[in-house]
Design a protein around this motif. Sequence first.
Motif, PDB file in Angstrom:
ATOM      1  N   LYS A   9       0.835  -1.206   0.000  1.00 25.36           N
ATOM      2  CA  LYS A   9       0.000   0.000   0.000  1.00 25.36           C
ATOM      3  C   LYS A   9       0.869   1.256   0.000  1.00 25.36           C
ATOM      4  N   GLU A  10       1.972   1.229   0.757  1.00 23.39           N
ATOM      5  CA  GLU A  10       2.870   2.386   0.813  1.00 23.39           C
ATOM      6  C   GLU A  10       3.539   2.621  -0.550  1.00 23.39           C
ATOM      7  N   GLU A  11       3.923   1.543  -1.224  1.00 21.30           N
ATOM      8  CA  GLU A  11       4.529   1.683  -2.551  1.00 21.30           C
ATOM      9  C   GLU A  11       3.532   2.238  -3.554  1.00 21.30           C
ATOM     10  N   ILE A  12       2.271   1.819  -3.459  1.00 20.39           N
ATOM     11  CA  ILE A  12       1.234   2.352  -4.362  1.00 20.39           C
ATOM     12  C   ILE A  12       1.093   3.853  -4.140  1.00 20.39           C
ATOM     13  N   MET A  16       1.832   6.741  -6.956  1.00 21.34           N
ATOM     14  CA  MET A  16       0.814   7.727  -7.341  1.00 21.34           C
ATOM     15  C   MET A  16       1.316   9.151  -7.117  1.00 21.34           C
ATOM     16  N   ARG A  17       2.073   9.370  -6.049  1.00 21.25           N
ATOM     17  CA  ARG A  17       2.651  10.703  -5.815  1.00 21.25           C
ATOM     18  C   ARG A  17       3.616  11.067  -6.934  1.00 21.25           C
ATOM     19  N   SER A  33      -3.912   3.468 -12.286  1.00 15.48           N
ATOM     20  CA  SER A  33      -5.088   3.031 -11.523  1.00 15.48           C
ATOM     21  C   SER A  33      -5.902   1.984 -12.274  1.00 15.48           C
ATOM     22  N   LEU A  34      -5.976   2.086 -13.584  1.00 13.62           N
ATOM     23  CA  LEU A  34      -6.681   1.062 -14.358  1.00 13.62           C
ATOM     24  C   LEU A  34      -5.988  -0.294 -14.184  1.00 13.62           C
ATOM     25  N   SER A  35      -4.685  -0.280 -14.019  1.00 14.16           N
ATOM     26  CA  SER A  35      -3.929  -1.500 -13.785  1.00 14.16           C
ATOM     27  C   SER A  35      -4.071  -1.978 -12.340  1.00 14.16           C
ATOM     28  N   ALA A 131       9.878   6.092  -8.532  1.00  9.95           N
ATOM     29  CA  ALA A 131       9.412   5.869  -7.163  1.00  9.95           C
ATOM     30  C   ALA A 131      10.346   4.928  -6.401  1.00  9.95           C
ATOM     31  N   GLY A 132      11.426   4.515  -7.056  1.00 10.91           N
ATOM     32  CA  GLY A 132      12.402   3.646  -6.409  1.00 10.91           C
ATOM     33  C   GLY A 132      12.041   2.177  -6.430  1.00 10.91           C
ATOM     34  N   ILE A 133      11.182   1.790  -7.364  1.00  7.48           N
ATOM     35  CA  ILE A 133      10.727   0.402  -7.456  1.00  7.48           C
ATOM     36  C   ILE A 133      11.149  -0.165  -8.805  1.00  7.48           C
ATOM     37  N   SER A 134      11.987  -1.173  -8.765  1.00  4.25           N
ATOM     38  CA  SER A 134      12.454  -1.805  -9.997  1.00  4.25           C
ATOM     39  C   SER A 134      11.535  -2.979 -10.325  1.00  4.25           C
ATOM     40  N   THR A 135      10.640  -2.758 -11.264  1.00  2.00           N
ATOM     41  CA  THR A 135       9.680  -3.788 -11.648  1.00  2.00           C
ATOM     42  C   THR A 135       9.163  -3.481 -13.045  1.00  2.00           C
TER      43      THR A 135
END
Length: 190
Positions: A9-12, A16-17, A33-35, A131-135
Motif C-alpha cells: 500500500k505504501e509503494e502504491i 501515485m505521488r 489506476s486502471l492496472s 518511485a524507487g521500485i524496480s519492476t
Amino acid sequence: MAKAKVLSKEEIKRVMRIADTGRNGLRDRVALSLSILAGMRIGEIAALKIDDVRGIDGNAVSVIHLAKHQTKGNRSRRVFVSDELRKLLTSYLATISGLDGSKALIRSTRTGVHFSNVSLSLRLKAIYLAAGISTSSHSGRRTFATQKNALGIGMRTIQHLLGHANIATTALYCDVSDEQMLNAVNMSNM
C-alpha cells in the motif's frame, strides 16, 4: 522471466505521488489506476477510447465493456470499476470533455493518439523506477490479483476479473503472505 513485484500500500501511494508530479500527472495516475484498481492489461489500457469509460451523463461507467480487438486472446470481456476508480476517471473525463469519444483515453501528448503497448509499458515502468521500485508495468495487475486474494475473494472470481481463460494462470498472479497462511490455520471449523 521474473514475476512482476506485488506492490505494498505504501509503494502504491509513492507511485501515485510520483505520477502526480509529472506534466501529465492525471493521465498517468489514471493509467496506473486502471492496472492497480481494475487489473487491466497494458494493451487493454492502451486500446481504451473515451467512450469506453464515459457514460451518457459524462461520468465514468461502472463496467467497461472491452471488445475482442481490445483484449488478449481475442475475447470480449467486462471490467468492473470500483467507486474509487470511477471517481478518478470522472475527474479525468472532465478535463477532456471536449474531445470526441472515439479518441484514445490514454493518449500521447506529442501525437494525440493511442500509446502503443510498448510505449505505455515503458511509461509506467519509468514511473515505478522514479518511485524507487524496480519492476515491470505488470506490477499493477499482479498487485490487483494478490490484494483480492488476500481479501478472501475466490480464485474463480479473480479469474473473471482478470479475464483469464485458465484458472491456473490466475493462481500464478496471486502471492500468499505468511500472515494469510497463519490466519488460515487459525480459522476454526468447530
